[in-house]
Structures are given as structure tokens and as C-alpha cells.
Design an enzyme around this catalytic site. Structure first.
Site, PDB file in Angstrom:
ATOM      1  N   ARG A 151       0.829  -1.212   0.000  1.00 16.67           N
ATOM      2  CA  ARG A 151       0.000   0.000   0.000  1.00 16.67           C
ATOM      3  C   ARG A 151       0.860   1.257   0.000  1.00 16.67           C
ATOM      4  O   ARG A 151       0.635   2.187  -0.786  1.00 16.67           O
ATOM      5  CB  ARG A 151      -0.911   0.014   1.230  1.00 16.67           C
ATOM      6  CG  ARG A 151      -1.925  -1.104   1.318  1.00 16.67           C
ATOM      7  CD  ARG A 151      -2.785  -0.912   2.561  1.00 16.67           C
ATOM      8  NE  ARG A 151      -3.669  -2.033   2.813  1.00 16.67           N
ATOM      9  CZ  ARG A 151      -3.373  -3.066   3.589  1.00 16.67           C
ATOM     10  NH1 ARG A 151      -2.190  -3.113   4.183  1.00 16.67           N
ATOM     11  NH2 ARG A 151      -4.229  -4.041   3.773  1.00 16.67           N
ATOM     12  N   ARG A 172       8.337  -9.730  -3.212  1.00 17.21           N
ATOM     13  CA  ARG A 172       8.418 -11.197  -3.190  1.00 17.21           C
ATOM     14  C   ARG A 172       8.134 -11.794  -4.572  1.00 17.21           C
ATOM     15  O   ARG A 172       8.703 -12.809  -4.939  1.00 17.21           O
ATOM     16  CB  ARG A 172       7.423 -11.766  -2.165  1.00 17.21           C
ATOM     17  CG  ARG A 172       7.797 -11.474  -0.725  1.00 17.21           C
ATOM     18  CD  ARG A 172       6.896 -12.247   0.220  1.00 17.21           C
ATOM     19  NE  ARG A 172       7.242 -11.982   1.601  1.00 17.21           N
ATOM     20  CZ  ARG A 172       6.687 -11.049   2.347  1.00 17.21           C
ATOM     21  NH1 ARG A 172       5.753 -10.262   1.826  1.00 17.21           N
ATOM     22  NH2 ARG A 172       7.050 -10.868   3.602  1.00 17.21           N
ATOM     23  N   ARG A 229      10.969  -0.303   8.709  1.00 17.97           N
ATOM     24  CA  ARG A 229      11.477  -0.758   9.995  1.00 17.97           C
ATOM     25  C   ARG A 229      12.993  -0.656   9.981  1.00 17.97           C
ATOM     26  O   ARG A 229      13.649  -0.982   8.990  1.00 17.97           O
ATOM     27  CB  ARG A 229      11.058  -2.206  10.278  1.00 17.97           C
ATOM     28  CG  ARG A 229       9.599  -2.349  10.705  1.00 17.97           C
ATOM     29  CD  ARG A 229       9.393  -1.785  12.115  1.00 17.97           C
ATOM     30  NE  ARG A 229       8.048  -2.018  12.620  1.00 17.97           N
ATOM     31  CZ  ARG A 229       7.052  -1.151  12.567  1.00 17.97           C
ATOM     32  NH1 ARG A 229       7.257   0.032  11.972  1.00 17.97           N
ATOM     33  NH2 ARG A 229       5.872  -1.408  13.087  1.00 17.97           N
ATOM     34  N   GLU A 258      15.729   1.916  18.286  1.00 20.17           N
ATOM     35  CA  GLU A 258      14.935   3.082  18.714  1.00 20.17           C
ATOM     36  C   GLU A 258      14.648   3.040  20.219  1.00 20.17           C
ATOM     37  O   GLU A 258      14.433   1.976  20.784  1.00 20.17           O
ATOM     38  CB  GLU A 258      13.608   3.098  17.945  1.00 20.17           C
ATOM     39  CG  GLU A 258      13.786   3.266  16.457  1.00 20.17           C
ATOM     40  CD  GLU A 258      12.455   3.263  15.706  1.00 20.17           C
ATOM     41  OE1 GLU A 258      11.396   3.287  16.343  1.00 20.17           O
ATOM     42  OE2 GLU A 258      12.485   3.217  14.468  1.00 20.17           O
ATOM     43  N   HIS A 276      10.762   8.519  13.850  1.00 17.18           N
ATOM     44  CA  HIS A 276       9.688   7.549  13.628  1.00 17.18           C
ATOM     45  C   HIS A 276       8.321   8.240  13.703  1.00 17.18           C
ATOM     46  O   HIS A 276       7.452   7.878  14.500  1.00 17.18           O
ATOM     47  CB  HIS A 276       9.754   6.399  14.640  1.00 17.18           C
ATOM     48  CG  HIS A 276       9.056   5.161  14.147  1.00 17.18           C
ATOM     49  ND1 HIS A 276       9.426   3.895  14.526  1.00 17.18           N
ATOM     50  CD2 HIS A 276       8.004   4.984  13.301  1.00 17.18           C
ATOM     51  CE1 HIS A 276       8.640   2.994  13.952  1.00 17.18           C
ATOM     52  NE2 HIS A 276       7.768   3.643  13.205  1.00 17.18           N
TER      53      HIS A 276
END
Length: 313
Positions: A151, A172, A229, A258, A276
Site C-alpha cells: 500500500r 516477493r 522498519r 529506537e 519515527h
């Protein structure tokens, strides 16, 4: 008598305020072992966050748990397969944060390319009184590589198209009907990109996939952007590439440890850092809050959950 909810990790105060109107919330790390043992059978719902780690042992410690409601779209720290095995549903907050994260990705790309924070420091240091700021790089018409065309990846591509960027991706598998160039490896994508945006999920399977080899393929004029991430990027390899000049720059919203950020990333004009904050706008956090509330209410009412994670559908 109100139903009891266990708060396993930090969540926004606005969410707690809404839930507190109908439920009693107990913070996990505030309970003594004796209190937790006594209360554990009463918790049918637990709250967590996309940054949290939720283990099989945690699920096992709550014999009547039926829902773990995660505030966030990512849930790579949650053992979702263990939850499914133990009869616990996991929900998250997808879709509502897509545009904010994509907006920030484009902002980071432009900021790193044009070195906007570095240019501001240049003015603040008085450098403009004696020199012009060094020339930077153009975004429009450049090559954008997207690692993870979900998305958020699609939303970034939509924005990049308005900058006349050539868009390529790897994932993938190749996606049918997508008008972007497909590469069957991350290294090939990096070699064909001026900007590489990391949109892939975290988790053990994706740890350090963006390694020194990928950064070398991106090259001395390439810029790495990570809004997914921190674990997906080998942070020490990134620092080494920046120090060696084999990577042109980086823009990061997420980090391996973090809230601690490696000192080697600081005070660099070709590095842009944000804390973040990809989904941290008032409108999106309200929408995320409502999704969590809707999932919790549905669980207690015995209705279908609005946004279960794929493993629990």
C-alpha cells in the site's frame, strides 16, 4: 461491571481516554506478579503497539485472551502464529496511515537530495556570508527504486510519478498490471536507482536485507530512504558506506535501536533524520485510534473484527 483490558505497551493517550469510558485498563508493567496472576483470567483483550514485542509466553500467560489489538500497521514484533495457535486474534490499523507515510517518504527524499537541513545549518553557522552552499542533486526525472510495493509503496509511486521519476521495484513476486519496471533482486534494483525507498516489513526474514552490497550498488550518488522498519537496514554498514563516500546520502525515519540513534548518523549534511513520525499527524492518529476502538468493541460484542492481520483471518 466493566470489562478489563491489559495494556501491554505504550499507546497514545487519546486511545486510552476513549477506551477508559467503557473499560477498565490495567498497565502490564505496573502490576506485581501476584496482581497479574490474580487478574490474568479476566483479561480478554490486550493493547499493544507496532513497536512492541509480544511473545508466545505472553499469550500463554493470559488463559482467556481472545484479542491483541495493535496500534499500528506493522506488527513484526508480535508472534502472530503463536497467537493463532492459541486462539487469539490480532488486529492492526492498516490503510489509514498510508498517505502520511508516503508523504513523509517524499519529503525525506527531497530533503536529503537537496540537503535542506544541512543548508539550514549552513545559514545558522553564518556560512552564507562567505560562500554559497554546495550544489546538490535533482529529484525530478530521477530513478526511484521501491523495495516493497505494498500500500505504502504504491502511494509513494503515485507521488513520484508527479515528479516524472522512472519507477522500478522489487518484491516477493512480480505484480501483474503494474506499469513499473520489475527487478528480481534488491541489488539489481539498487543498481538501477538514484533513490531507494525501503517499504518492506520488518521481521527476522527481512533483517539487514539492505546491506553494504545493496548500498554499494546504489552508489556514491545514490540516496537511501527508510520509512519501514529499522531492522531492514544494516545500520553499521550504512554508517561505513557514508564515511567511505560510497553512498551519497540517507534519509531515515526508523532505526535499529529506537529511540537510540547511532552517533555516526548525526551531524551529516547528506543525512536527514526524523523520529519515527511517519504516521504521526493528528488526523491519522485519530483514525488509528478509532480502528483500535472498533476492534475492541467488536471483540467484546462478539462481532467480526474490522481489521485482523492476515495470519488471523
Amino acid at each position: 461491571m466493566k470489562q478489563k483490558i491489559l495494556q501491554q505497551f505504550d499507546v497514545p493517550e487519546m486511545l486510552l481516554e476513549q477506551l477508559n469510558q467503557r473499560y477498565d485498563i490495567y498497565r502490564y508493567d505496573s502490576l506485581t506478579p501476584e496482581e497479574f496472576t490474580a487478574l490474568a483470567p479476566e483479561f480478554r483483550v490486550a493493547l499493544s503497539s507496532g513497536e512492541a514485542t509480544v511473545t508466545r509466553e505472553f499469550f500463554r500467560s493470559l488463559p482467556n485472551l481472545t484479542l491483541l489489538a495493535v496500534f499500528g500497521v506493522g506488527y513484526d514484533g508480535v508472534d502472530a502464529l503463536a497467537a493463532r495457535e492459541l486462539g487469539v486474534k490480532v488486529t492492526h490499523t492498516p490503510d489509514v496511515l498510508t498517505d502520511d507515510v508516503a508523504d513523509l517518504a517524499m519529503g525525506l527524499m527531497i530533503s536529503a537530495s537537496r540537503q535542506i537541513p544541512g543548508a539550514q545549518r549552513f545559514i545558522e553557522r553564518g556560512g552564507w556570508q562567505n560562500n554559497l552552499y554546495p550544489w546538490t542533486r535533482r529529484v525530478s526525472g530521477s530513478r526511484l527504486g521501491i523495495f516493497g510495493l505494498g500500500r505504502i509503496g504504491h502511494a509513494i509511486a503515485k507521488r513520484a510519478a508527479a515528479f516524472d521519476m522512472h519507477i522500478a521495484y522489487t518484491d516477493r513476486q512480480r505484480q501483474e498490471g503494474v506499469p513499473f519496471t520489475w527487478h528480481d533482486s534488491l541489488a539489481k534494483l539498487a543498481a538501477d536507482s538514484d533513490y531507494l525507498v525501503v517499504c518492506a516489513p520488518g521481521g527476522a526474514g527481512n533483517r539487514h536485507l539492505v546491506d553494504r552490497g545493496v548500498m554499494d550498488a546504489l552508489g556514491a550518488e545514490g540516496i537511501l530512504i527508510n520509512i519501514s522498519r529499522g531492522s531492514v537496514v544494516d545500520e553499521q554498514a550504512l554508517i561505513q558506506a557514508l564515511e567511505a563516500g560510497t553512498l551519497g546520502g540517507a534519509a531515515l525515519d526508523v532505526y535499529e535501536n529506537e529511540p537510540h540513534v547511532s552517533g555516526g548518523l548525526l551531524e551529516r549534511d547528506n543525512v536527514v533524520l526524523t523520529p519515527h513520525m511517519g504516521s504521526a499527524t493528528w488526523s491519522t492518529r485519530r483514525a488509528m485510534t478509532q480502528l483500535v476502538v472498533d476492534n475492541v468493541d467488536a471483540c467484546f460484542a462478539g462481532r467480526p473484527l474490522p481489521t485482523p492481520v492476515p495470519e488471523c483471518r
